[in-house]
Motif scaffolding. Structure first.
Motif, short mmCIF file in Angstrom:
data_model
loop_
_atom_site.label_atom_id
_atom_site.label_comp_id
_atom_site.label_asym_id
_atom_site.label_seq_id
_atom_site.Cartn_x
_atom_site.Cartn_y
_atom_site.Cartn_z
N ALA A 111 -40.14 -26.26 -27.19
CA ALA A 111 -39.76 -24.88 -26.87
C ALA A 111 -40.88 -23.90 -27.16
O ALA A 111 -41.07 -22.92 -26.42
N ASP A 112 -41.65 -24.13 -28.24
CA ASP A 112 -42.71 -23.18 -28.56
C ASP A 112 -43.82 -23.20 -27.50
O ASP A 112 -44.44 -22.18 -27.21
N LEU A 113 -44.03 -24.36 -26.90
CA LEU A 113 -45.00 -24.45 -25.81
C LEU A 113 -44.52 -23.67 -24.59
O LEU A 113 -45.25 -22.89 -23.98
N ARG A 114 -43.28 -23.90 -24.22
CA ARG A 114 -42.72 -23.20 -23.06
C ARG A 114 -42.74 -21.69 -23.26
O ARG A 114 -42.88 -20.93 -22.30
N ALA A 115 -42.63 -21.25 -24.49
CA ALA A 115 -42.57 -19.82 -24.79
C ALA A 115 -43.94 -19.23 -25.09
O ALA A 115 -44.03 -18.03 -25.39
N GLY A 116 -44.99 -20.02 -25.02
CA GLY A 116 -46.30 -19.50 -25.38
C GLY A 116 -46.33 -19.02 -26.82
O GLY A 116 -46.89 -17.96 -27.13
N ALA A 117 -45.73 -19.82 -27.70
CA ALA A 117 -45.58 -19.40 -29.10
C ALA A 117 -46.04 -20.50 -30.05
O ALA A 117 -45.44 -20.71 -31.11
N THR A 118 -47.11 -21.20 -29.69
CA THR A 118 -47.59 -22.29 -30.54
C THR A 118 -48.37 -21.80 -31.74
O THR A 118 -48.58 -22.55 -32.70
N GLY A 119 -48.86 -20.57 -31.70
CA GLY A 119 -49.73 -20.06 -32.74
C GLY A 119 -51.20 -20.37 -32.50
O GLY A 119 -52.05 -19.95 -33.28
#
Length: 403
Positions: A111-119
């Motif tokens: 989900a973090d990849l799909r949301a552009g939220a990997t850091g």
């Protein structure tokens, strides 16, 4: 910039891009995210222009040798189509084993990849740019694919399918075989990148010091060959644009449009001007293949891009499957369209297929590597002007002008 601003859905916009190509600047700066890339790929994928037309247009201003980097990069698109022609659906499977067994990779994108939220700024910027514009610089695509496969341990096919849904230029062969090249299932080794590579080729907002990619290539290679995934972080994210909507202008087919008429069928990969040698009073019908869109759903941005161009050159747009199209076209005097592997098998037998213009000579035997194909495709040629596609395009252009 929005997709509409970057990629106006007109042939004039594509021709302006061709006129603006600076091949030597391209060769020197193409790896940089702000380099002199052409951004012609959406227009090439959807047939606004062809590879021969692009190179012939560039050669009007810039004489090139066949080994010039710009010609070389056009060759990659042709090579991927060559592999697709011989492998067929096999391009959707790993061409050979990668660094880890197939079952070492997840089949769901985190989900973090799909949301552009990997850091990891380089990854998050890539995801957000993809969603906002439907386009990514090739270097950013490679970074994103490498992170997905080698650090997060997601199977290349999962990543390739996801990216295809959002790319304006999403070509099955170019996209999926590029992911395989990064994954190491279509190349000798996995493609890896690190924070230093990002700092060299990307603007500051993409720089990623102190993140999981801030390692040496030796350390990254060890990670790529380990089944343990690197975790993302809880950065704030964005919503992924939906995919799978219906084309905005499409309606069910109506045989009254075609009865007793000559038809030029315009599909999403054949959006150039209709050929000049079509019968008088030909009717141009747009067709969206329902089977393809069900299997490979697109974003609304890509649907709108294609639909706008299709609306400019057709009287109506239909969305239907092969059987419905066959019934609708049964009363036509003739039906023709431009061949493309995306619609292979989806067209009824009464449709005459015209071959798409090819830039390079046909290589008769399957080539397992680009270098082998390139050697065969350019053997004996010194100048780009000598490529058969350029000569055929220039000859056809002179014939049109003389009419």
């Amino acid at each position: 910039m929005t997709a509409a601003g970057l990629f106006p859905p007109t042939r004039d916009a594509a021709l302006a891009r061709i006129a603006a190509v600076r091949p030597d600047d391209y060769a020197r700066t193409r790896n940089a995210l702000d380099g002199a890339v052409t951004r012609l790929s959406p227009y090439l994928t959807h047939g606004f222009v062809s590879l021969p037309e692009v190179l012939a247009g560039v050669l009007q201003r810039h004489p090139l040798r066949v080994q010039h980097k710009f010609v070389f990069e056009l060759g990659w698109r042709a090579y991927f189509r060559h592999v697709w022609a011989y492998r067929g659906e096999g391009i959707l499977q790993s061409l050979h084993p990668g660094p880890l067994p197939e079952d070492a990779y997840a089949r769901v994108l985190p989900a973090d990849l799909r949301a552009g939220a990997t850091g990891v700024p380089a990854i998050d910027q890539a995801v957000r740019t993809l969603y906002a514009t439907g386009y990514l610089h090739n270097h950013a695509r490679m970074w994103l694919a490498s992170y997905v496969v080698h650090l997060r341990k997601v199977h290349w096919r999962t990543g390739a399918d996801w990216m295809l849904g959002h790319l304006l230029d999403g070509d099955l062969a170019s996209n999926h075989l590029s992911w395989q090249w990064v994954a190491g299932t279509a190349s000798r080794k996995p493609y890896l990148f690190n924070a230093g590579n990002v700092a060299r080729y990307a603007p500051p907002a993409w720089h990623s010091p102190g993140t999981p990619i801030d390692l040496s290539y030796e350390e990254l290679d060890v990670i790529a060959r380990s089944p343990v995934a690197v975790n993302g972080s809880a950065a704030s994210g964005v919503d992924e644009p939906p995919v799978g909507m219906a084309p905005p202008q499409a309606v069910p087919p109506d045989p009254e449009w075609v009865t007793g008429r000559d038809i030029w069928l315009v599909h999403p990969w054949a959006l150039g001007d209709p050929p000049c040698d079509l019968p008088p009073n030909v009717v141009c019908i747009g067709w969206w293949p329902a089977e393809y869109l069900a299997r490979w759903p697109w974003s609304g941005r890509r649907l709108a891009f294609v639909s706008a161009r299709m609306q400019a050159i057709t009287v109506v747009q239909w969305q239907c499957d092969r059987d419905m199209l066959a019934c609708a076209l049964a009363g036509a005097r003739s039906v023709a369209t431009q061949a493309d592997p995306h619609v292979a098998g989806a067209l009824p037998p009464q449709v005459l297929l015209r071959p798409a213009p090819a830039l390079f000579p046909e290589v008769a035997h399957p080539c397992a590597s680009f270098s082998t194909w390139w050697h065969r495709a350019t053997h004996g040629l010194a100048l780009a002007q000598e490529l058969p596609g350029v000569q055929a395009w220039q000859s056809a252009t002179r014939d049109q002008r003389s009419r």
